[in-house]
Design a protein around this motif. Structure first.
Motif, short mmCIF file in Angstrom:
data_model
loop_
_atom_site.label_atom_id
_atom_site.label_comp_id
_atom_site.label_asym_id
_atom_site.label_seq_id
_atom_site.Cartn_x
_atom_site.Cartn_y
_atom_site.Cartn_z
N ASP A 233 0.83 -1.20 0.00
CA ASP A 233 0.00 0.00 0.00
C ASP A 233 0.87 1.25 0.00
OD1 ASP A 233 1.05 0.03 2.52
OD2 ASP A 233 -0.84 -0.32 3.57
N TYR A 248 1.04 8.61 -4.91
CA TYR A 248 0.50 7.26 -4.84
C TYR A 248 -0.89 7.24 -5.46
CZ TYR A 248 -1.70 3.08 -2.87
OH TYR A 248 -2.37 1.90 -2.71
N GLU A 250 -3.91 4.09 -6.48
CA GLU A 250 -4.22 2.66 -6.41
C GLU A 250 -4.20 1.98 -7.76
OE1 GLU A 250 -7.93 2.36 -4.42
OE2 GLU A 250 -7.03 2.46 -2.42
N PRO A 298 0.46 -1.49 -6.56
CA PRO A 298 -0.53 -1.36 -5.48
C PRO A 298 -1.28 -2.67 -5.23
CG PRO A 298 -0.66 0.50 -6.96
CD PRO A 298 0.25 -0.50 -7.61
#
Length: 484
Positions: A233, A248, A250, A298
């Motif tokens: 994550d 970041y 996903e 991810p």
């Protein structure tokens, strides 16, 4: 098991032959030492010893030359080269046996300009070479072993440090090798020992599912601690890059690399029937550490592909909390063997060899003191020292210190003459590659300051002990005899 059974006799033969040759230097020293204190050592012993030592150095040089290539050697080839080099070292030490008595003879002959206690001590050692030469030879053996071991250990440390591949960023705590159903228990144990510390984790599809991530023009170097992609994550991405501001998403992979490349997509490859390949967007995050290069994927994106992820390792980021050795030990106690803990502290060299080297040098010191002790060859030194020192105990202590120091000096110098080439040349076959994945050699640094300290410190310590435990030589009251 078969290899172990075969290897043990090979190791026994390799070590026993040079050991027998080296220890034979003691009877060789006894044989070459003349029983008469006025007689000179026969030159054929010195010449024969010099020839044997020269031939031993040649054998070691040949072994080092034969093992110089950074290619793979078969076990038989390696054993042959190593045996030849070790045998050469044994011959070198064996040939130096007569040099103990010869060095005492030279000391006694050229001691005229030395101070009185030193002059008398040199003559006394030369006068009883039949007993002092073997003890000095033992000093040489122990010193040569200690110095050779030091040189080899320093070289091996440099080689192992170059081969070392870290498992994480410096200071990182890794907790792994636990069943997936125990992840909650492991997390709870970490939180109890390290309250409030953030914990991240890397995940894996499991051993029964194949998954791979590849990017065009991106190749992980051999220095990288990751052999494939890393799944996790946002907190894991922050740990990998060491940058809290790394973006970041996903649905976006991150290529972490030190190379100057442009990447806009990553291929995710599975082994389901038919084989699935999915292309996802990607960005590049620069890192100054090539060992941290990897492809971050991810976890949500991998789950969306139908994979059931399992925790692989729990990680404590060193930028958030560094773990001490005591905390790691207490955490091991809390886990009770459910998981393994590891803190990346870099390469930690072994220090066990220092105990062996120190023991060898202590043996050398004891043999030197034994050679410098004992009863004097005559009562004359006692009478001369009484008259010259006015009966002072300090004069007799200087005499005892000189005997022990000179005997240690002879043995230590001979030991350094033998130990330095043995250690420097033996490093080549000992670091020869016998497997396909061994890295090339690094340059060997000879610890000259340490060797010089040993050569200086042993005679000084022996002299101090000899003076401390010196006893007044037997003899009558001082007479009309003149000092030499």
């Amino acid at each position: 098991m078969i290899f172990d059974l075969i290897g043990l006799p090979i190791i026994a033969v390799i070590t026993s032959i040079p050991a027998l040759l080296a220890t034979a230097s003691v009877p060789f020293a006894v044989l070459s030492a003349p029983p008469d204190r006025h007689a000179r050592i026969r030159r054929r012993y010195v010449a024969g010893g010099f020839f044997l030592s020269f031939f031993g150095v040649w054998m070691m040089g040949f072994g080092a030359w034969a093992a110089r290539e950074d290619t793979r050697y078969g076990i038989i080839d390696w054993a042959t080269i190593t045996l030849a080099t070790l045998a050469g070292g044994g011959l070198l030490v064996f040939g130096l046996g007569p040099f103990a008595a010869w060095s005492l003879e030279i000391l006694g002959r050229y001691a005229e300009r030395l101070p009185l206690p030193v002059r008398l001590a040199a003559r006394d050692l030369a006068g009883r070479r039949a007993t002092t030469a073997p003890a000095i030879t033992l000093t040489m053996l122990a010193t040569a072993f200690g110095i050779a071991l030091t040189i080899i250990a320093v070289g091996f440390t440099a080689q192992l440090r170059a081969e070392y591949v870290p498992r994480a960023r410096p200071g990182t705590l890794l907790v792994g090798h636990f069943p997936a159903e125990h992840v909650g228990t492991v997390r709870a144990a970490i939180q109890r020992e390290l309250p409030g510390v953030p914990i991240t984790q890397s995940e894996t599809p499991g051993e029964d599912r194949y998954f791979d991530a590849r990017a065009k023009n991106v190749y992980l170097t051999e220095e990288s601690m990751y052999s494939s992609e890393v799944i996790g994550d946002e907190t894991l991405l922050r740990y990998l890059t060491g940058d809290r501001s790394t973006p970041y998403d996903e649905g976006t992979a991150v290529v972490i690399t030190a190379a100057d490349v442009k990447v806009d997509s990553v291929n995710l490859i599975g082994m389901d029937e038919p084989q699935k390949i999915k292309t996802i967007p990607a960005i590049v995050a620069r890192t100054a550490d090539p060992q941290m290069e990897t492809i971050f994927v991810p976890a949500k994106l991998v789950r969306d592909l139908g994979y059931r992820l399992e925790p692989e390792e729990l990680i404590v980021d060193p930028s958030l909390r560094r773990i001490s050795a005591g905390e790691q030990e207490r955490l091991d106690g809390r886990l009770g063997g459910v998981a393994d803990t590891y803190v990346e502290r870099g390469y930690q060299p072994s220090t066990g060899w220092m105990i062996v080297a120190a023991a060898a040098l202590l043996v050398a010191l004891g043999c030197a003191c034994a050679a410098g002790g004992g009863k004097a060859t005559s009562s004359r030194p006692g009478r001369v020292l009484r008259r010259a020192g006015g009966g002072s105990a300090a004069t007799f202590r200087w005499f005892g210190a000189s005997r022990a120091g000179l005997s240690a000096l002879c043995g230590t110098v001979l030991g350094a003459v033998a130990g330095c080439p043995i250690g420097m040349l033996l490093m080549w076959p000992l670091t020869a590659t016998t497997s396909w994945d061994s890295p090339p050699r690094v340059s060997f640094e000879t610890p000259w300051p340490t060797i010089a300290a040993v050569v200086v410190a042993l005679p000084v310590l022996a002299a101090a002990l000899g003076g401390l435990f010196a006893r007044e030589p037997a003899g009558s009251a001082p007479g009309p005899e003149k000092a030499p």
